[in-house]
Write a protein that holds these residues in place. Sequence first.
Motif, PDB file in Angstrom:
ATOM      1  N   GLY A 170       0.798  -1.221   0.000  1.00  0.00           N
ATOM      2  CA  GLY A 170       0.000   0.000   0.000  1.00  0.00           C
ATOM      3  C   GLY A 170       0.826   1.263   0.000  1.00  0.00           C
ATOM      4  N   GLY A 171       0.120   2.381  -0.133  1.00  0.00           N
ATOM      5  CA  GLY A 171       0.724   3.696   0.048  1.00  0.00           C
ATOM      6  C   GLY A 171       0.187   4.286   1.337  1.00  0.00           C
ATOM      7  N   PHE A 172       0.855   5.321   1.814  1.00  0.00           N
ATOM      8  CA  PHE A 172       0.360   5.970   3.025  1.00  0.00           C
ATOM      9  C   PHE A 172      -1.048   6.518   2.810  1.00  0.00           C
ATOM     10  CE2 PHE A 172       5.064   6.731   3.770  1.00  0.00           C
ATOM     11  CZ  PHE A 172       5.181   5.716   4.701  1.00  0.00           C
ATOM     12  N   GLU A 173      -1.321   7.006   1.593  1.00  0.00           N
ATOM     13  CA  GLU A 173      -2.660   7.524   1.325  1.00  0.00           C
ATOM     14  C   GLU A 173      -3.691   6.395   1.311  1.00  0.00           C
ATOM     15  OE1 GLU A 173      -1.395   6.789  -3.007  1.00  0.00           O
ATOM     16  OE2 GLU A 173      -0.621   6.638  -0.963  1.00  0.00           O
ATOM     17  N   ILE A 174      -3.316   5.233   0.795  1.00  0.00           N
ATOM     18  CA  ILE A 174      -4.247   4.102   0.759  1.00  0.00           C
ATOM     19  C   ILE A 174      -4.518   3.604   2.173  1.00  0.00           C
ATOM     20  CG2 ILE A 174      -4.562   1.731  -0.053  1.00  0.00           C
ATOM     21  CD1 ILE A 174      -3.002   2.500  -2.579  1.00  0.00           C
ATOM     22  N   ALA A 175      -3.498   3.527   3.000  1.00  0.00           N
ATOM     23  CA  ALA A 175      -3.692   3.087   4.384  1.00  0.00           C
ATOM     24  C   ALA A 175      -4.563   4.077   5.155  1.00  0.00           C
ATOM     25  CB  ALA A 175      -2.344   2.925   5.072  1.00  0.00           C
ATOM     26  N   MET A 176      -4.376   5.370   4.919  1.00  0.00           N
ATOM     27  CA  MET A 176      -5.230   6.360   5.588  1.00  0.00           C
ATOM     28  C   MET A 176      -6.677   6.227   5.138  1.00  0.00           C
ATOM     29  SD  MET A 176      -3.196   9.919   6.227  1.00  0.00           S
ATOM     30  CE  MET A 176      -1.490   9.835   6.798  1.00  0.00           C
ATOM     31  N   ILE A 177      -6.867   5.942   3.862  1.00  0.00           N
ATOM     32  CA  ILE A 177      -8.224   5.761   3.346  1.00  0.00           C
ATOM     33  C   ILE A 177      -8.883   4.559   4.007  1.00  0.00           C
ATOM     34  CG2 ILE A 177      -9.565   5.176   1.275  1.00  0.00           C
ATOM     35  CD1 ILE A 177      -7.408   6.844  -0.292  1.00  0.00           C
ATOM     36  N   VAL A 178      -8.145   3.469   4.186  1.00  0.00           N
ATOM     37  CA  VAL A 178      -8.702   2.293   4.863  1.00  0.00           C
ATOM     38  C   VAL A 178      -9.170   2.669   6.266  1.00  0.00           C
ATOM     39  CG1 VAL A 178      -8.206  -0.003   5.779  1.00  0.00           C
ATOM     40  CG2 VAL A 178      -7.336   0.648   3.520  1.00  0.00           C
ATOM     41  N   GLY A 179      -8.326   3.355   7.013  1.00  0.00           N
ATOM     42  CA  GLY A 179      -8.711   3.774   8.357  1.00  0.00           C
ATOM     43  C   GLY A 179      -9.899   4.713   8.361  1.00  0.00           C
ATOM     44  N   ALA A 180      -9.925   5.645   7.393  1.00  0.00           N
ATOM     45  CA  ALA A 180     -11.033   6.598   7.301  1.00  0.00           C
ATOM     46  C   ALA A 180     -12.335   5.897   6.938  1.00  0.00           C
ATOM     47  CB  ALA A 180     -10.706   7.674   6.269  1.00  0.00           C
ATOM     48  N   MET A 181     -12.271   4.941   6.027  1.00  0.00           N
ATOM     49  CA  MET A 181     -13.477   4.198   5.641  1.00  0.00           C
ATOM     50  C   MET A 181     -14.067   3.442   6.827  1.00  0.00           C
ATOM     51  SD  MET A 181     -12.470   2.563   1.954  1.00  0.00           S
ATOM     52  CE  MET A 181     -12.600   3.502   0.432  1.00  0.00           C
ATOM     53  N   LEU A 182     -13.224   2.766   7.569  1.00  0.00           N
ATOM     54  CA  LEU A 182     -13.707   1.991   8.706  1.00  0.00           C
ATOM     55  C   LEU A 182     -14.355   2.909   9.746  1.00  0.00           C
ATOM     56  CD1 LEU A 182     -10.660  -0.427   9.025  1.00  0.00           C
ATOM     57  CD2 LEU A 182     -12.987  -1.101   8.392  1.00  0.00           C
ATOM     58  N   ALA A 183     -13.732   4.041  10.012  1.00  0.00           N
ATOM     59  CA  ALA A 183     -14.281   4.976  10.994  1.00  0.00           C
ATOM     60  C   ALA A 183     -15.581   5.599  10.504  1.00  0.00           C
ATOM     61  CB  ALA A 183     -13.254   6.064  11.309  1.00  0.00           C
ATOM     62  N   ALA A 184     -15.660   5.906   9.206  1.00  0.00           N
ATOM     63  CA  ALA A 184     -16.874   6.511   8.651  1.00  0.00           C
ATOM     64  C   ALA A 184     -18.038   5.533   8.690  1.00  0.00           C
ATOM     65  CB  ALA A 184     -16.617   6.979   7.225  1.00  0.00           C
ATOM     66  N   ALA A 185     -17.785   4.272   8.376  1.00  0.00           N
ATOM     67  CA  ALA A 185     -18.850   3.270   8.440  1.00  0.00           C
ATOM     68  C   ALA A 185     -19.300   3.046   9.879  1.00  0.00           C
ATOM     69  CB  ALA A 185     -18.382   1.962   7.811  1.00  0.00           C
ATOM     70  N   GLU A 186     -18.357   3.081  10.814  1.00  0.00           N
ATOM     71  CA  GLU A 186     -18.727   2.949  12.227  1.00  0.00           C
ATOM     72  C   GLU A 186     -19.678   4.071  12.632  1.00  0.00           C
ATOM     73  OE1 GLU A 186     -16.442   2.084  16.423  1.00  0.00           O
ATOM     74  OE2 GLU A 186     -15.641   3.651  15.111  1.00  0.00           O
ATOM     75  N   ARG A 187     -19.508   5.254  12.032  1.00  0.00           N
ATOM     76  CA  ARG A 187     -20.395   6.396  12.293  1.00  0.00           C
ATOM     77  C   ARG A 187     -21.689   6.340  11.479  1.00  0.00           C
ATOM     78  NH1 ARG A 187     -17.843  12.210  11.632  1.00  0.00           N
ATOM     79  NH2 ARG A 187     -20.061  12.590  11.396  1.00  0.00           N
ATOM     80  N   ARG A 188     -21.865   5.283  10.702  1.00  0.00           N
ATOM     81  CA  ARG A 188     -23.039   5.095   9.842  1.00  0.00           C
ATOM     82  C   ARG A 188     -23.174   6.218   8.810  1.00  0.00           C
ATOM     83  NH1 ARG A 188     -26.094   0.814  11.869  1.00  0.00           N
ATOM     84  NH2 ARG A 188     -27.623   1.211  10.240  1.00  0.00           N
ATOM     85  N   MET A 189     -22.057   6.592   8.233  1.00  0.00           N
ATOM     86  CA  MET A 189     -22.053   7.522   7.113  1.00  0.00           C
ATOM     87  C   MET A 189     -22.221   6.734   5.816  1.00  0.00           C
ATOM     88  SD  MET A 189     -18.825   9.918   8.291  1.00  0.00           S
ATOM     89  CE  MET A 189     -19.199  11.394   7.334  1.00  0.00           C
ATOM     90  N   VAL A 190     -22.703   7.399   4.772  1.00  0.00           N
ATOM     91  CA  VAL A 190     -22.705   6.819   3.434  1.00  0.00           C
ATOM     92  C   VAL A 190     -21.320   7.041   2.843  1.00  0.00           C
ATOM     93  CG1 VAL A 190     -23.681   6.940   1.110  1.00  0.00           C
ATOM     94  CG2 VAL A 190     -25.174   7.208   3.113  1.00  0.00           C
ATOM     95  N   LEU A 191     -20.668   5.970   2.411  1.00  0.00           N
ATOM     96  CA  LEU A 191     -19.336   6.050   1.826  1.00  0.00           C
ATOM     97  C   LEU A 191     -19.462   6.031   0.305  1.00  0.00           C
ATOM     98  CD1 LEU A 191     -18.872   5.071   4.775  1.00  0.00           C
ATOM     99  CD2 LEU A 191     -17.029   3.626   3.896  1.00  0.00           C
ATOM    100  N   VAL A 192     -18.939   7.057  -0.357  1.00  0.00           N
ATOM    101  CA  VAL A 192     -19.011   7.133  -1.813  1.00  0.00           C
ATOM    102  C   VAL A 192     -17.644   6.738  -2.368  1.00  0.00           C
ATOM    103  CG1 VAL A 192     -19.677   8.499  -3.803  1.00  0.00           C
ATOM    104  CG2 VAL A 192     -20.689   8.997  -1.568  1.00  0.00           C
TER     105      VAL A 192
END
Length: 345
Positions: free
Chosen positions: A232-254
């Motif tokens: 991965g890249g640092f940006e890809i790893a940050m996106i993974v972390g952001a996606m998991l946190a956003a879904a935990e907050r019940r956001m719609v992920l686009v």
Amino acid sequence: MFIPSIQATDNPVMAQALRSAIDGKTKPPGSLGMLEKLAHQIGMVQQTVRPAIVSPALIVFAGDHGIVEEKISAYPQSVTWQMVENFLAGGAAINVFARQNACALHIVDAGVNHDFGDRAGLLNRKVAAGTRNFATMPAMTAEQCTQAMQHGAELIQAIPGNVLGFGEMGIGNTTSAAAIMHALTGLPAADCVGAGTGLSREGILHKQQVVANAVAYHASMRSPLEVLMTFGGFEIAMIVGAMLAAAERRMVLVIDGFIITSALLVAARLQPAILDYCVFAHCSDEHGHAKLLAELHGEPVLHMGLRLGEGTGAVLVLPMLQAAVHFLCEMATFESAAVSNKSAD
């Protein structure tokens, strides 16, 4: 890193209520096609028959990749920081589309090989000045991968809305995404590797060989986090972390294009229920994207031949999300409009 537990949106009572609400509108059942599916999905995420799109936002994560040493890109690494400057100046495609769609735009330096200094509009979460060359060693240390994911998760706490898109910038990141796809799906490298920023046929074949050789070299790295750390890249790893946190907050992920979907592949292997929250904006023209979408059972909303990245597809689909929730909340029902919903026969 602590991986949040993401709850599936499955709720039979709410699902039936939404189905009845959608079918009760003054239209033949199913006649609004994808909009009906989106309305149902967003309603399930928000657990209401009156969903809303509130303060949509998009985060662009930028990072550089050591794999460029293998000559896998048609553009030099310096384009990464130059495009970040373009984002900050408001001149990139993502800036234009975000303004058009009233979408808040956040730019993150996840690991660009450049010193931007203290800049207005730039969120500095630099882990290092680019990853290492994964042809010969893991792209990140385990500590760096964890740090990047944590940064991504923490950034979500400052996002006020309920819809979040993801974008990226990083010369070499289609190679990184292809390696992640190849390693986690087992699909042939030829199915995963495309032209990226515009490689020739010879360049694509070379890139395929680089990816195949690297995944074989790191054959022992097979768990989702090992694959992310290794390719991965640092940006890809940050996106993974952001996606998991956003879904935990019940956001719609686009979900945008190939690189973003590769990050989602990692996130979904960690927490499969995250897919309930994902709207797949489009099918990119990048070679591996259609097969990657199929792997995740993702149905793209748009087919426009896009392959720019930056989150452009994610922002372009926002009007479709707005249309989906507005028809559900505002369109008359057969009963309220005194329109018959059955034939006389």
